[in-house]
Design a protein around this motif. Structure first.
Motif, PDB file in Angstrom:
ATOM      1  N   ALA A 191       0.833  -1.202   0.000  1.00  0.00           N
ATOM      2  CA  ALA A 191       0.000   0.000   0.000  1.00  0.00           C
ATOM      3  C   ALA A 191       0.869   1.254   0.000  1.00  0.00           C
ATOM      4  O   ALA A 191       1.998   1.242   0.499  1.00  0.00           O
ATOM      5  N   VAL A 192       0.339   2.291  -0.582  1.00  0.00           N
ATOM      6  CA  VAL A 192       0.894   3.639  -0.447  1.00  0.00           C
ATOM      7  C   VAL A 192       0.219   4.284   0.756  1.00  0.00           C
ATOM      8  O   VAL A 192      -1.006   4.246   0.865  1.00  0.00           O
ATOM      9  N   VAL A 193       0.990   4.871   1.648  1.00  0.00           N
ATOM     10  CA  VAL A 193       0.430   5.552   2.819  1.00  0.00           C
ATOM     11  C   VAL A 193       0.685   7.043   2.704  1.00  0.00           C
ATOM     12  O   VAL A 193       1.838   7.482   2.604  1.00  0.00           O
ATOM     13  N   VAL A 194      -0.399   7.821   2.718  1.00  0.00           N
ATOM     14  CA  VAL A 194      -0.294   9.276   2.678  1.00  0.00           C
ATOM     15  C   VAL A 194      -0.361   9.804   4.105  1.00  0.00           C
ATOM     16  O   VAL A 194      -1.358   9.608   4.798  1.00  0.00           O
ATOM     17  N   LEU A 195       0.690  10.465   4.545  1.00  0.00           N
ATOM     18  CA  LEU A 195       0.663  11.069   5.875  1.00  0.00           C
ATOM     19  C   LEU A 195      -0.264  12.270   5.872  1.00  0.00           C
ATOM     20  O   LEU A 195      -0.228  13.092   4.954  1.00  0.00           O
ATOM     21  N   GLY A 196      -1.091  12.359   6.887  1.00  0.00           N
ATOM     22  CA  GLY A 196      -2.096  13.411   6.948  1.00  0.00           C
ATOM     23  C   GLY A 196      -1.497  14.791   7.171  1.00  0.00           C
ATOM     24  O   GLY A 196      -0.380  14.951   7.659  1.00  0.00           O
ATOM     25  N   ALA A 197      -2.252  15.785   6.792  1.00  0.00           N
ATOM     26  CA  ALA A 197      -1.934  17.192   7.058  1.00  0.00           C
ATOM     27  C   ALA A 197      -3.273  17.919   7.147  1.00  0.00           C
ATOM     28  O   ALA A 197      -4.327  17.331   6.919  1.00  0.00           O
ATOM     29  N   ALA A 198      -3.222  19.184   7.440  1.00  0.00           N
ATOM     30  CA  ALA A 198      -4.447  19.924   7.715  1.00  0.00           C
ATOM     31  C   ALA A 198      -5.395  19.935   6.513  1.00  0.00           C
ATOM     32  O   ALA A 198      -4.978  19.879   5.353  1.00  0.00           O
ATOM     33  N   GLN A 199      -6.683  19.987   6.848  1.00  0.00           N
ATOM     34  CA  GLN A 199      -7.737  20.119   5.842  1.00  0.00           C
ATOM     35  C   GLN A 199      -8.782  21.098   6.383  1.00  0.00           C
ATOM     36  O   GLN A 199      -8.879  21.312   7.582  1.00  0.00           O
ATOM     37  N   TYR A 200      -9.508  21.706   5.472  1.00  0.00           N
ATOM     38  CA  TYR A 200     -10.540  22.659   5.854  1.00  0.00           C
ATOM     39  C   TYR A 200     -11.874  22.223   5.282  1.00  0.00           C
ATOM     40  O   TYR A 200     -12.076  22.261   4.065  1.00  0.00           O
ATOM     41  N   ASN A 201     -12.744  21.738   6.160  1.00  0.00           N
ATOM     42  CA  ASN A 201     -14.083  21.301   5.762  1.00  0.00           C
ATOM     43  C   ASN A 201     -14.021  20.274   4.636  1.00  0.00           C
ATOM     44  O   ASN A 201     -14.795  20.329   3.683  1.00  0.00           O
ATOM     45  N   GLY A 202     -13.097  19.347   4.754  1.00  0.00           N
ATOM     46  CA  GLY A 202     -12.971  18.284   3.765  1.00  0.00           C
ATOM     47  C   GLY A 202     -12.088  18.605   2.586  1.00  0.00           C
ATOM     48  O   GLY A 202     -11.850  17.740   1.738  1.00  0.00           O
TER      49      GLY A 202
END
Length: 212
Positions: free
Chosen positions: A47-58
């Motif tokens: 699998a490719v894993v994308v590390l999270g970062a900020a999001q605004y209302n999706g």
């Protein structure tokens, strides 16, 4: 030479030795942060894993969007059949970072049944622990990690510590890699964060890379 003079001389040498060792450790770690950030390993993984970062209302911020775009290219190139999006949510958020990633990827052509959200974790270590549980629960063991270049060594170290076979394919677009000054700032911050993590096994995100 008097005994007191010998003691002072020995203390000066001891302090100088400690300073030199500290400089070598910090300099060596900074070099590894820089070095791994330049390596794009596209070896096939589960699998490719994308590390999270900020999001605004999706909606992903530019930092997260750059990671998602890179993960999509890896998926299209056959590096892995699945993309795992990761990251929890902050107080007041409607969506987790993982959900924002799913929304973007599926809106941009990645089949929904090939995207797996892991909406847990408020820091890199907690996120990698949650990702490891999901990966192992599916009988997988290998992942290619997508984050920003200077985050790569710390996230790979944490992934290894939670039992994953992991390598990195960082994104080289987005605001974190736009100028040399920005790159240097993040290299220094990630150097401090990685050294802190190795010493304490604490997440270290407060002094690490800004995921905004």
């Amino acid at each position: 030479m008097t005994t007191a003079a010998r003691v002072r001389r020995a203390l000066r040498r001891g302090v100088l030795g400690l300073v030199l060792v500290g400089a070598l450790v910090v300099g060596g770690t900074a070099f590894r942060v820089w070095q791994l950030g330049r390596i794009d390993d596209r070896t096939h993984a589960d699998a490719v894993v994308v590390l999270g970062a900020a999001q605004y209302n999706g909606k992903p911020t530019p930092v997260l969007k750059a990671r998602l775009e890179h993960a999509k290219r890896l998926y299209q190139d056959g590096v892995a059949k699945y993309i795992i999006t990761s990251g929890g949510k902050r107080s007041g958020d409607r969506y987790t970072e993982a959900e924002a990633g799913v929304r973007w990827l599926t809106a941009n052509g990645v089949p929904a049944d090939h995207v797996i959200p892991v909406g847990e974790g408020s820091d890199t270590l907690g996120t990698m622990q949650a990702v490891a549980n999901t990966v192992k629960g599916r009988g997988w063991h290998s992942v290619v990690l997508v984050s920003d270049p200077w985050h790569s060594l710390r996230v790979r170290t944490m992934a290894s510590d939670v039992g994953l076979d992991a390598w990195t394919s960082p994104t080289h677009s987005g605001p974190i890699v736009q100028t040399r000054e920005t790159q240097l700032r993040y290299i220094l911050r990630e150097t401090g964060a990685l050294l802190y993590y190795r010493a304490t096994r604490a997440p270290a995100d407060d002094i690490g890379i800004d995921l905004g």
